[in-house]
Design a protein around this motif. Structure first.
Motif, PDB file in Angstrom:
ATOM      1  N   TRP A   1     -15.558  -6.122  11.917  1.00  0.00           N
ATOM      2  CA  TRP A   1     -14.711  -6.417  10.661  1.00  0.00           C
ATOM      3  C   TRP A   1     -15.509  -6.322   9.391  1.00  0.00           C
ATOM      4  O   TRP A   1     -16.724  -6.812   9.340  1.00  0.00           O
ATOM      5  CB  TRP A   1     -14.033  -7.682  10.689  1.00  0.00           C
ATOM      6  N   ALA A   2     -15.281  -5.763   8.431  1.00  0.00           N
ATOM      7  CA  ALA A   2     -15.641  -5.477   7.088  1.00  0.00           C
ATOM      8  C   ALA A   2     -15.853  -7.018   6.296  1.00  0.00           C
ATOM      9  O   ALA A   2     -15.030  -7.937   6.768  1.00  0.00           O
ATOM     10  CB  ALA A   2     -14.917  -4.478   6.176  1.00  0.00           C
ATOM     11  N   ALA A   3     -16.873  -6.935   5.681  1.00  0.00           N
ATOM     12  CA  ALA A   3     -16.938  -8.169   4.691  1.00  0.00           C
ATOM     13  C   ALA A   3     -15.809  -8.731   3.905  1.00  0.00           C
ATOM     14  O   ALA A   3     -15.764  -9.690   3.728  1.00  0.00           O
ATOM     15  CB  ALA A   3     -18.410  -8.086   4.015  1.00  0.00           C
ATOM     16  N   GLU A   4     -15.253  -7.473   3.544  1.00  0.00           N
ATOM     17  CA  GLU A   4     -13.955  -7.717   2.689  1.00  0.00           C
ATOM     18  C   GLU A   4     -13.085  -6.884   2.833  1.00  0.00           C
ATOM     19  O   GLU A   4     -13.471  -5.547   3.651  1.00  0.00           O
ATOM     20  CB  GLU A   4     -14.327  -7.790   1.164  1.00  0.00           C
ATOM     21  N   PRO A   5     -11.774  -7.015   2.728  1.00  0.00           N
ATOM     22  CA  PRO A   5     -10.718  -5.871   2.782  1.00  0.00           C
ATOM     23  C   PRO A   5     -11.202  -4.627   2.350  1.00  0.00           C
ATOM     24  O   PRO A   5     -11.507  -4.671   0.772  1.00  0.00           O
ATOM     25  CB  PRO A   5      -9.486  -6.355   2.147  1.00  0.00           C
ATOM     26  N   PRO A   6     -10.915  -3.298   2.815  1.00  0.00           N
ATOM     27  CA  PRO A   6     -11.372  -1.999   2.138  1.00  0.00           C
ATOM     28  C   PRO A   6     -10.283  -1.957   0.950  1.00  0.00           C
ATOM     29  O   PRO A   6      -9.514  -2.570   0.700  1.00  0.00           O
ATOM     30  CB  PRO A   6     -10.815  -1.128   3.200  1.00  0.00           C
ATOM     31  N   ARG A   7     -11.115  -1.238   0.024  1.00  0.00           N
ATOM     32  CA  ARG A   7     -10.262  -0.941  -1.236  1.00  0.00           C
ATOM     33  C   ARG A   7      -8.910  -0.446  -0.980  1.00  0.00           C
ATOM     34  O   ARG A   7      -7.899  -0.915  -1.702  1.00  0.00           O
ATOM     35  CB  ARG A   7     -10.915  -0.048  -2.041  1.00  0.00           C
ATOM     36  N   LEU A   8      -8.606   0.260  -0.006  1.00  0.00           N
ATOM     37  CA  LEU A   8      -7.232   1.018   0.246  1.00  0.00           C
ATOM     38  C   LEU A   8      -6.380  -0.094   0.721  1.00  0.00           C
ATOM     39  O   LEU A   8      -5.060  -0.083   0.141  1.00  0.00           O
ATOM     40  CB  LEU A   8      -7.085   2.099   1.159  1.00  0.00           C
ATOM     41  N   ALA A   9      -6.928  -1.197   1.396  1.00  0.00           N
ATOM     42  CA  ALA A   9      -5.925  -2.237   1.937  1.00  0.00           C
ATOM     43  C   ALA A   9      -5.263  -2.897   0.801  1.00  0.00           C
ATOM     44  O   ALA A   9      -4.570  -3.561   0.660  1.00  0.00           O
ATOM     45  CB  ALA A   9      -6.580  -3.192   3.060  1.00  0.00           C
ATOM     46  N   ARG A  10      -6.469  -3.478  -0.315  1.00  0.00           N
ATOM     47  CA  ARG A  10      -6.084  -4.245  -1.353  1.00  0.00           C
ATOM     48  C   ARG A  10      -5.050  -3.382  -2.435  1.00  0.00           C
ATOM     49  O   ARG A  10      -4.165  -4.007  -2.763  1.00  0.00           O
ATOM     50  CB  ARG A  10      -7.501  -4.377  -2.157  1.00  0.00           C
ATOM     51  N   GLN A  11      -5.324  -2.174  -2.413  1.00  0.00           N
ATOM     52  CA  GLN A  11      -4.332  -1.279  -3.410  1.00  0.00           C
ATOM     53  C   GLN A  11      -2.863  -1.408  -2.886  1.00  0.00           C
ATOM     54  O   GLN A  11      -1.929  -1.485  -3.492  1.00  0.00           O
ATOM     55  CB  GLN A  11      -4.797  -0.010  -3.507  1.00  0.00           C
ATOM     56  N   LEU A  12      -2.945  -1.179  -1.436  1.00  0.00           N
ATOM     57  CA  LEU A  12      -1.542  -1.132  -0.752  1.00  0.00           C
ATOM     58  C   LEU A  12      -0.970  -2.499  -0.692  1.00  0.00           C
ATOM     59  O   LEU A  12       0.310  -2.686  -0.861  1.00  0.00           O
ATOM     60  CB  LEU A  12      -1.661  -0.608   0.804  1.00  0.00           C
ATOM     61  N   GLY A  13      -1.941  -3.560  -0.597  1.00  0.00           N
ATOM     62  CA  GLY A  13      -1.208  -4.889  -0.548  1.00  0.00           C
ATOM     63  C   GLY A  13      -0.475  -5.027  -1.847  1.00  0.00           C
ATOM     64  O   GLY A  13       0.454  -5.872  -2.101  1.00  0.00           O
ATOM     65  N   TYR A  14      -1.484  -4.809  -2.899  1.00  0.00           N
ATOM     66  CA  TYR A  14      -0.837  -5.209  -4.079  1.00  0.00           C
ATOM     67  C   TYR A  14       0.425  -4.313  -4.686  1.00  0.00           C
ATOM     68  O   TYR A  14       1.285  -4.829  -5.095  1.00  0.00           O
ATOM     69  CB  TYR A  14      -1.978  -5.216  -5.364  1.00  0.00           C
ATOM     70  N   ALA A  15       0.339  -3.107  -4.164  1.00  0.00           N
ATOM     71  CA  ALA A  15       1.442  -2.435  -4.253  1.00  0.00           C
ATOM     72  C   ALA A  15       2.808  -2.837  -3.615  1.00  0.00           C
ATOM     73  O   ALA A  15       3.962  -2.686  -4.271  1.00  0.00           O
ATOM     74  CB  ALA A  15       1.149  -0.614  -4.140  1.00  0.00           C
ATOM     75  N   GLY A  16       2.464  -3.554  -2.438  1.00  0.00           N
ATOM     76  CA  GLY A  16       3.663  -4.253  -1.710  1.00  0.00           C
ATOM     77  C   GLY A  16       4.251  -5.323  -2.498  1.00  0.00           C
ATOM     78  O   GLY A  16       5.234  -5.616  -2.110  1.00  0.00           O
ATOM     79  N   LEU A  17       3.748  -5.611  -3.661  1.00  0.00           N
ATOM     80  CA  LEU A  17       4.251  -6.892  -4.474  1.00  0.00           C
ATOM     81  C   LEU A  17       5.392  -6.174  -5.273  1.00  0.00           C
ATOM     82  O   LEU A  17       6.133  -6.948  -5.942  1.00  0.00           O
ATOM     83  CB  LEU A  17       3.193  -7.386  -5.200  1.00  0.00           C
ATOM     84  N   ILE A  18       5.373  -4.891  -5.556  1.00  0.00           N
ATOM     85  CA  ILE A  18       6.018  -4.452  -6.406  1.00  0.00           C
ATOM     86  C   ILE A  18       7.688  -4.602  -6.533  1.00  0.00           C
ATOM     87  O   ILE A  18       8.262  -4.876  -7.149  1.00  0.00           O
ATOM     88  CB  ILE A  18       5.729  -2.623  -6.606  1.00  0.00           C
ATOM     89  N   PRO A  19       8.016  -4.212  -5.020  1.00  0.00           N
ATOM     90  CA  PRO A  19       9.411  -4.491  -4.733  1.00  0.00           C
ATOM     91  C   PRO A  19       9.852  -5.991  -4.980  1.00  0.00           C
ATOM     92  O   PRO A  19      10.882  -6.076  -5.447  1.00  0.00           O
ATOM     93  CB  PRO A  19       9.640  -4.287  -3.204  1.00  0.00           C
ATOM     94  N   PHE A  20       9.059  -6.929  -4.701  1.00  0.00           N
ATOM     95  CA  PHE A  20       9.263  -8.272  -4.989  1.00  0.00           C
ATOM     96  C   PHE A  20       9.253  -8.595  -6.565  1.00  0.00           C
ATOM     97  O   PHE A  20      10.194  -9.266  -6.945  1.00  0.00           O
ATOM     98  CB  PHE A  20       8.304  -9.145  -4.428  1.00  0.00           C
ATOM     99  N   GLY A  21       8.329  -8.070  -7.169  1.00  0.00           N
ATOM    100  CA  GLY A  21       8.116  -8.455  -8.639  1.00  0.00           C
ATOM    101  C   GLY A  21       9.370  -7.735  -9.489  1.00  0.00           C
ATOM    102  O   GLY A  21      10.060  -8.504 -10.197  1.00  0.00           O
ATOM    103  N   LEU A  22       9.684  -6.411  -8.924  1.00  0.00           N
ATOM    104  CA  LEU A  22      10.738  -5.728  -9.744  1.00  0.00           C
ATOM    105  C   LEU A  22      12.016  -6.305  -9.361  1.00  0.00           C
ATOM    106  O   LEU A  22      12.730  -6.539 -10.260  1.00  0.00           O
ATOM    107  CB  LEU A  22      10.570  -4.152  -9.132  1.00  0.00           C
TER     108      LEU A  22
END
Length: 155
Positions: free
Chosen positions: A14-35
């Motif tokens: 396992w990586a020491a931290e989530p990959p950049r793409l995983a972080r980006q997609l995770g935060y993008a996944g908040l858009i429907p909640f926030g909107l």
């Protein structure tokens, strides 16, 4: 045993931290909640039930996904403990109840479940060597829950 078979049976480090793409997609996944939370307060009263239903439907999917994640991790790690598989089905079962509730109440249940899933993940992800994901999981869970509670309060 072939190279392909070895790859399928031995867990990857396992990586020491989530990959950049995983972080980006995770935060993008908040858009429907926030909107959805913002729209729940801004739309005409006639449109509000549709907005709340959309946020709740998305939340149900996310909570079910969080349960499925544990099923996959338990399979990958070769766990024979029933608790890992049992927990994997709890979030989708609770989410299905939330889907049947009035939207404002269902959103509260979804928000609570996002926090409960994080609490369980604190233990289980650390056990599986995925503790580096917990900061991201906390942020996503806290913001997703807040948006669910905010949307529910609009009704």
């Amino acid at each position: 045993m072939s190279v392909a078979t070895t790859h399928l049976t031995s867990p990857a480090p396992w990586a020491a931290e989530p990959p950049r793409l995983a972080r980006q997609l995770g935060y993008a996944g908040l858009i429907p909640f926030g909107l959805g939370a913002v729209l729940a307060w801004l739309v005409y009263p006639e449109a509000q039930p549709l907005v709340l239903r959309a946020v709740a439907a998305y939340g149900v999917c996310i909570v079910a996904f969080l349960g499925g994640l544990h099923w996959g991790l338990a399979m990958r790690a070769g766990h024979n403990e029933p608790a890992h598989f049992v927990w994997a089905v709890v979030p989708p079962l609770v989410a299905s109840v939330a889907a049947l509730m009035p939207e404002n109440a269902g959103l509260v249940l979804i928000g609570v479940m996002l926090l409960v899933c994080y609490a369980v993940d604190r233990k289980l992800l650390a056990e599986q060597g995925l503790g580096a994901w917990l900061t991201l999981r906390f942020r996503l869970s806290a913001l997703g829950s807040f948006c669910c509670f905010l949307a529910a309060a609009s009704a």
